[in-house]
Design an enzyme around this catalytic site. Structure first.
Site, PDB file in Angstrom:
ATOM      1  N   GLU A  68      -8.447  -0.884  -2.964  1.00 42.49           N
ATOM      2  CA  GLU A  68      -8.757   0.427  -3.139  1.00 42.49           C
ATOM      3  C   GLU A  68     -10.113   0.910  -2.773  1.00 42.49           C
ATOM      4  O   GLU A  68     -10.457   2.076  -2.116  1.00 42.49           O
ATOM      5  CB  GLU A  68      -8.517   0.775  -4.664  1.00 42.49           C
ATOM      6  CG  GLU A  68      -7.175   0.773  -5.263  1.00 42.49           C
ATOM      7  CD  GLU A  68      -6.200   1.222  -4.663  1.00 42.49           C
ATOM      8  OE1 GLU A  68      -6.177   2.015  -3.787  1.00 42.49           O
ATOM      9  OE2 GLU A  68      -4.925   0.623  -4.516  1.00 42.49           O
TER      10      GLU A  68
ATOM     11  N   HIS B 266     -10.272   1.432   0.824  1.00 44.93           N
ATOM     12  CA  HIS B 266      -9.662   2.818   1.261  1.00 44.93           C
ATOM     13  C   HIS B 266     -10.982   3.943   1.403  1.00 44.93           C
ATOM     14  O   HIS B 266     -10.889   4.654   2.244  1.00 44.93           O
ATOM     15  CB  HIS B 266      -8.701   3.455   0.316  1.00 44.93           C
ATOM     16  CG  HIS B 266      -7.475   2.933   0.624  1.00 44.93           C
ATOM     17  ND1 HIS B 266      -6.612   3.108   1.677  1.00 44.93           N
ATOM     18  CD2 HIS B 266      -6.333   2.313  -0.238  1.00 44.93           C
ATOM     19  CE1 HIS B 266      -5.447   2.698   1.790  1.00 44.93           C
ATOM     20  NE2 HIS B 266      -5.148   2.212   0.379  1.00 44.93           N
TER      21      HIS B 266
ATOM     22  N   CYS C 221       0.678  -1.202   0.091  1.00 41.25           N
ATOM     23  CA  CYS C 221      -0.090   0.007  -0.076  1.00 41.25           C
ATOM     24  C   CYS C 221       0.652   1.185   0.055  1.00 41.25           C
ATOM     25  O   CYS C 221       2.013   1.232   0.949  1.00 41.25           O
ATOM     26  CB  CYS C 221      -0.926  -0.019   1.156  1.00 41.25           C
ATOM     27  SG  CYS C 221      -2.111   1.455   1.308  1.00 41.25           S
TER      28      CYS C 221
END
Ligand code: ZN
Length: 161
Positions: free
Chosen positions: A134, A137, A91
């Protein structure tokens, strides 16, 4: 275009839920792609550059010489496989640490393009893990939040060392 600073975990913006995109994010998406390529990475979510909106970019093949930039606005998973796969994930907000994360091996994602057209596609392999990473996130989750307590403690020790 400009390269944006990437936030590092545990910045609290990386632990917060993002709001749906409502305006024009073309410039932001361009900047995020440039930032991702410079990092270098294969995926980058808006909160990683401090923008709390539901948007991420991905290019899973550019490192092999065939750029294929993708922009996902307001993405959601509409289907996922029952079988899972465990793969190491890095990440850009947790530099230097790879974490083994178990996820569905395939997902169907629905999102809007930059011009507002609804898209839907099924992702497998690396791309499946990437879009799930993603999307996490956008919900304030990172790889550390996807593993057992013992593995998390070990990864945290590695990160802060
Ligand atoms: Zn990440």
């Amino acid at each position: 275009m400009s390269i944006l600073p990437i936030l590092r975990w545990p910045d609290e913006r990386l632990q917060s839920t993002c709001a749906p995109v409502t305006g024009d994010v073309r410039q932001l998406a361009e900047d995020m792609l440039e930032t991702m390529y410079a990092a270098p990475g294969r995926g980058l979510a808006a909160p990683q550059v401090g923008v709390m909106q539901r948007l991420f970019v991905m290019d899973e093949t550019w490192k092999e010489g065939t750029p294929a930039p993708m922009v996902f606005v307001n993405p959601e998973i509409v289907a996922q496989s029952d079988d899972t796969v465990t793969q190491p994930e890095g990440c850009l907000s947790i530099p230097g640490v790879l974490v083994d994360v178990t996820r569905p091996s395939a997902v169907t994602l629905r999102w809007k393009s930059l011009s507002g057209v609804i898209q839907e596609e099924r992702f497998n392999g690396f791309a499946a893990a990437c879009v799930q990473h993603e999307l996490d996130h956008l919900n304030g989750l990172v790889t550390f939040d996807r593993i057992e307590a013992e593995a998390r403690a070990q990864a945290l020790a590695e990160y802060t060392a």
